[in-house]
Design an enzyme around this catalytic site. Structure first.
Site, PDB file in Angstrom:
ATOM      1  N   SER A  55       0.836  -1.194   0.000  1.00  0.00           N
ATOM      2  CA  SER A  55       0.000   0.000   0.000  1.00  0.00           C
ATOM      3  C   SER A  55       0.873   1.247   0.000  1.00  0.00           C
ATOM      4  O   SER A  55       1.922   1.283   0.643  1.00  0.00           O
ATOM      5  CB  SER A  55      -0.888  -0.012   1.251  1.00  0.00           C
ATOM      6  OG  SER A  55      -1.626   1.185   1.367  1.00  0.00           O
ATOM      7  N   CYS A  56       0.412   2.276  -0.723  1.00  0.00           N
ATOM      8  CA  CYS A  56       1.089   3.578  -0.721  1.00  0.00           C
ATOM      9  C   CYS A  56       0.010   4.646  -0.551  1.00  0.00           C
ATOM     10  O   CYS A  56      -1.015   4.401   0.062  1.00  0.00           O
ATOM     11  CB  CYS A  56       1.917   3.762  -1.989  1.00  0.00           C
ATOM     12  SG  CYS A  56       0.934   3.803  -3.507  1.00  0.00           S
ATOM     13  N   TYR A  57       0.225   5.825  -1.100  1.00  0.00           N
ATOM     14  CA  TYR A  57      -0.757   6.912  -0.980  1.00  0.00           C
ATOM     15  C   TYR A  57      -1.980   6.673  -1.863  1.00  0.00           C
ATOM     16  O   TYR A  57      -3.111   6.683  -1.402  1.00  0.00           O
ATOM     17  CB  TYR A  57      -0.132   8.254  -1.356  1.00  0.00           C
ATOM     18  CG  TYR A  57       0.997   8.662  -0.463  1.00  0.00           C
ATOM     19  CD1 TYR A  57       0.758   9.301   0.747  1.00  0.00           C
ATOM     20  CD2 TYR A  57       2.312   8.398  -0.825  1.00  0.00           C
ATOM     21  CE1 TYR A  57       1.805   9.666   1.577  1.00  0.00           C
ATOM     22  CE2 TYR A  57       3.365   8.760   0.000  1.00  0.00           C
ATOM     23  CZ  TYR A  57       3.108   9.394   1.197  1.00  0.00           C
ATOM     24  OH  TYR A  57       4.146   9.744   2.013  1.00  0.00           O
TER      25      TYR A  57
END
Length: 109
Positions: A63-65
């Site tokens: 997961s990232c932004y």
């Protein structure tokens, strides 16, 4: 580039309920302000240790932004021997909008 799959928050939630590992590659401050419950913060400093001790056969969700940077990280991790790697489409922002009760705060999970 190594193989990974892009998945929706709903698919990620199903994988989480079946024991998938979630890693968050955002900056430490963003992670501390909010992240997927049970996720682990992963950065350049913790990467080697994570890979060394991880179960390479366990499903891994990155997961990232917003779901862009996680694709590169997922490809890298797949190249390091993880057999089942996923990039979360929409990243933490879409996750938080979809599953607000499945988020946590603090620097460590």
């Amino acid at each position: 580039m190594s193989e990974f799959k892009r998945i929706s928050p709903q698919q990620a939630q199903e994988l989480r309920s079946n024991g998938a590992v979630v890693v968050d590659i955002r900056d430490p401050q963003s992670f501390a302000l909010g992240h997927i419950s049970g996720s682990r913060h992963l950065d350049n400093h913790s990467l080697h240790d994570f890979i060394t001790h991880a179960d390479l056969d366990a499903p891994l969700i990155v997961s990232c932004y917003h779901g862009n940077s996680s694709q590169s990280a997922a490809a890298y991790l797949a190249g390091q021997g993880f057999s089942e790697v996923y990039s979360l489409d929409g990243g933490f922002e879409l996750w938080r909008a979809t599953f607000p009760s499945e988020t946590a705060q603090g620097s460590e999970e």
